[in-house]
Design an enzyme around this catalytic site. Structure first.
Site, short mmCIF file in Angstrom:
data_model
loop_
_atom_site.label_atom_id
_atom_site.label_comp_id
_atom_site.label_asym_id
_atom_site.label_seq_id
_atom_site.Cartn_x
_atom_site.Cartn_y
_atom_site.Cartn_z
N ARG B 20 0.85 -1.19 0.00
CA ARG B 20 0.00 0.00 0.00
C ARG B 20 0.89 1.24 0.00
NH1 ARG B 20 -3.87 0.12 5.00
NH2 ARG B 20 -5.45 -0.81 3.68
N ASN B 75 -10.37 -7.17 1.27
CA ASN B 75 -9.95 -5.78 1.06
C ASN B 75 -9.11 -5.73 -0.22
OD1 ASN B 75 -8.52 -3.22 1.23
ND2 ASN B 75 -9.15 -3.15 3.37
N HIS B 165 -19.26 0.65 6.12
CA HIS B 165 -18.58 -0.66 6.13
C HIS B 165 -17.80 -0.83 7.42
CE1 HIS B 165 -15.47 2.14 4.73
NE2 HIS B 165 -14.56 1.26 5.11
N GLN B 167 -14.44 -3.52 9.04
CA GLN B 167 -13.31 -4.30 8.56
C GLN B 167 -12.95 -5.41 9.54
OE1 GLN B 167 -10.04 -1.98 6.56
NE2 GLN B 167 -11.17 -0.22 7.32
N GLU B 308 0.92 11.95 23.30
CA GLU B 308 0.04 10.86 23.67
C GLU B 308 0.42 9.58 22.93
OE1 GLU B 308 -3.42 13.35 22.96
OE2 GLU B 308 -3.79 13.38 25.11
#
Lengths: 332, 332
Positions: B20, B75, B165, B167, B308
Site C-alpha cells: 500500500r 480488502n 462498512h 473491517q 500521547e
C-alpha cells in the site's frame, strides 16, 4: 482540580482535565487562541503569559520584558495543577489521585517566524540547557515521578500556537509506554548484562541500513519496527540513563544532529507537522540505570486508522530502510 | 510481501505494508479512491471488488451480483496477504515474520446513504452474524492468533470510502493492548477469582454515574479512566470470553443497544467521526476464559497531541460522569 485516573484493567493513568474542559457543542473546534492578532509568545507581549520561570537574556533586562532569547513560562491552560497533595483514593475498584504536576512552555526564540530547524545550533542547544535547569528544579519536588518533554509542531500535530515552542509536563506517575520500555530494558539487561539501546546502536552502526545521520555524540536511525512512516530516533552513542545528567558536549552534538535531522525531514517530506518526544528515566527513586534516554520524532503523514488507538497495533506503509535512504539523501 | 516486525524493547509488532506503500511525495494525501464517481460498495458495482466471501441475499441471486443485503469481500488493498508461511526469522537482535493474514471488508448495507445507526436493528444484527461466520471460518487457519474487527466512520477516523462498512483483520500475533488487557484480567482473576470486567459491570450498575444505556443483554458505560472524551464501552452483561460464541439473544441485544448508543452520539455530538473496535479473546490456543469480550467506541473530537502517541499517556478534557450524563439525555 484535574484528576489522574487509572484504568483497572491495563493500569493506564489518564489525566481528566476539566478546567480545559469543553461542553459537547465546543467539540471539535480547536482550543481558542489566547488572543486574536497578538501572539502571546512574542517579545512585548510578556504580560499575556504567566510570569516567566526562566529566561535567557544576552544582555541584562528585567523579567517578563523583552530582551530574552529563550523563555520558559507556566502553561496558561495547564493540564495539571502545581498546588496540592497527592490525594490518592480508591473509588470502589478504581483508583484516582489529584491531578498535580507542572505544565510549562519553552518559547524557543523571540522570532515569531523561525522554526526549530532554522535556528542556529547554539539556540537549539540553549533549549536543552533550559530544560536541564527545569529538570533540576522540578526534581526537588518529591511528588513527581516523571518529566515529559515534547514538541507539537503544526496544527495537525496538536500545536495551538504557531510561534515555535516546546512543552514540559512533570507527572506524579510514569507514563505507560515508558514503563514498558523500562521493563524491556531491564529484561534485556538481566539476560545479557548489556543495555538494549546500546546493542541497538551497535547493530545499526554495523549494517547502516537504517542510519539517517550521526556525529561524535549522537546517532539518528529509523527504528526497525516503526509505528509511523519516517519515524526517527536520536540516541546518545554512549550509555546514558538520564537526560538531565547530560553535559555541554552532549547538548552540542544533540543540537547539531537535531537541526540536521529536522532539515532532512523538511527537505524530504515538505515541512510536515511532527511530534518530538524525549524519553528518559523516571526521577525520584524509580529511575533505572539499564535505561538509555533518547528522542523520538514522528512526522504526521498519515491519519491513524482507529483500530491503531484501540489496539496499540500499527500499520506502516513505508519500510524504515526506504525511509532512512530517503532521509540520508534528501534535496537539502 | 508485507512484513510483521517486532520492536525489541517493548515487544510491539507492527505491520510494514509497502504494497500500500507511498513515496515521500505521496504523503500526506489520502489514499486514492478506487474509482471516481462510482462507489465500489454499491449494488451493480460488484465487479469493482474482489470476489465476495459471504453475502446475505433475502432472495436467491448469484454471487457478485446485486440482490444482497450485506456483503463481505477481501480488502482490495490488504495490509496483509493470505498466502504463505509464517517465515519467522531473526535479523541480528530483531525479529520479523511474513505479513500473513486476512483483511476483509463487510459492506453493511446496499444503500449508499445509510449509516449504521440509521439501519434497522435486524440489519445491524446481521453484521454480527456475518462476522461470527467469518470468525468460524478463519479460526480453522492455525496460523492466526487474533481476529480484529473495527469500524472507521468518517474520513478523520480513517475511512477512505463513505459507504458504510466495517473491517476484519486476522493476525498471526495478538495486538499489544489486547495482551495488556488479557494480562490484567488474568492478574485480577488470580487474586480475586472473579472476572475484572464482571466486577466493573457490577460497580457501574451499582452507582450508575457512568452508565449510558442498557438492555437485558448489554451495558453501555463511559469508562472510569477514558483516553478520549465521550469514549464508550459496550459489554455483555454475562461473562463471555469470546465474541464468536455469542448466540442469537446476544446479537439481538447488542444490535439494539449499539443502534441506541450511536444515535446518542449523533444527537449529543453532531455526527462526529468515530472508531469502533471489538476486543475479544485470542483464537487458536492463546484464549483465556478470564477475559470478557466487549466493544469500545471512540468519537474523534480532539486532535491527539503528539506526546500521547509517544507515551501512551492521555489528557482528556471531559469527565466520564459528565459525558455519560450528556449521552443519557441527548436531544434524541
Amino acid at each position: 482540580m484535574p484528576e489522574l485516573r487509572k484504568d483497572p484493567i491495563v493500569n493506564r493513568w489518564v489525566i481528566i482535565s476539566t478546567e480545559r474542559g469543553r461542553r459537547p457543542k465546543d467539540y471539535p473546534s480547536p482550543p481558542p487562541k489566547t488572543n486574536q492578532g497578538a501572539c502571546p509568545f512574542c517579545p512585548g507581549n510578556e504580560s499575556m503569559t504567566p510570569h516567566e520561570l526562566l529566561a535567557y537574556r544576552p544582555n541584562p533586562s528585567p523579567p517578563d520584558a523583552p530582551g530574552w532569547s529563550l523563555r520558559v513560562i507556566p502553561n496558561k491552560f495547564p493540564a495539571l495543577k502545581i498546588e496540592g497533595g497527592m490525594g490518592r483514593v480508591g473509588d470502589g475498584m478504581y483508583d484516582r489521585m489529584n491531578g498535580i504536576g507542572a505544565h510549562e512552555v519553552l518559547i524557543e526564540s523571540p522570532n515569531h517566524n523561525v522554526e526549530l530547524d532554522e535556528m542556529p545550533p547554539e539556540a537549539i542547544e540553549a533549549c536543552w540547557w533550559a530544560f536541564k535547569q527545569r529538570f533540576v528544579d522540578l526534581k526537588k519536588d518529591s511528588r513527581f515521578r516523571y518529566i515529559l518533554i515534547f514538541k507539537n509542531h503544526g496544527e495537525a500535530a496538536g500545536a495551538s500556537l504557531e510561534h515555535a515552542h516546546m512543552q514540559l509536563i512533570a507527572l506524579p506517575i510514569v507514563p505507560e509506554l515508558v514503563c514498558d520500555e523500562l521493563a524491556g530494558a531491564r529484561r534485556h539487561y538481566d539476560y545479557k548484562e548489556r543495555c538494549i539501546f546500546c546493542d541497538l546502536i551497535a547493530q545499526e552502526l554495523g549494517d547502516r541500513k537504517r542510519v539517517v545521520a550521526e556525529n561524535a555524540g549522537f546517532l539518528s536511525v529509523c527504528p526497525y519496527a516503526p509505528r509511523f512512516p519516517y519515524e526517527m530516533w536520536l540516541l546518545p552513542k554512549n550509555h546514558a540513563p538520564r537526560f538531565e545528567e547530560s553535559d555541554g558536549d552532549t547538548f552540542y552534538h544533540l543540537a547539531h544532529l537535531l537541526k540536521d535531522c529536522l532539515k532532512r525531514i523538511r527537505a524530504a517530506l515538505g515541512a510536515p507537522p511532527y511530534n518530538l518526544v524525549l524519553h528518559t528515566s523516571p526521577i525520584n527513586g524509580k529511575g533505572d540505570d539499564t535505561y538509555h534516554w533518547h528522542i523520538e520524532i514522528m512526522p504526521k503523514l498519515t491519519k491513524l486508522a482507529g483500530f491503531e488507538q484501540g489496539t496499540g497495533f500499527y500499520i506502516n506503509p513505508t519500510l524504515p530502510e526506504d525511509a532512512a535512504a530517503t532521509l540520508r539523501s534528501p534535496v537539502l
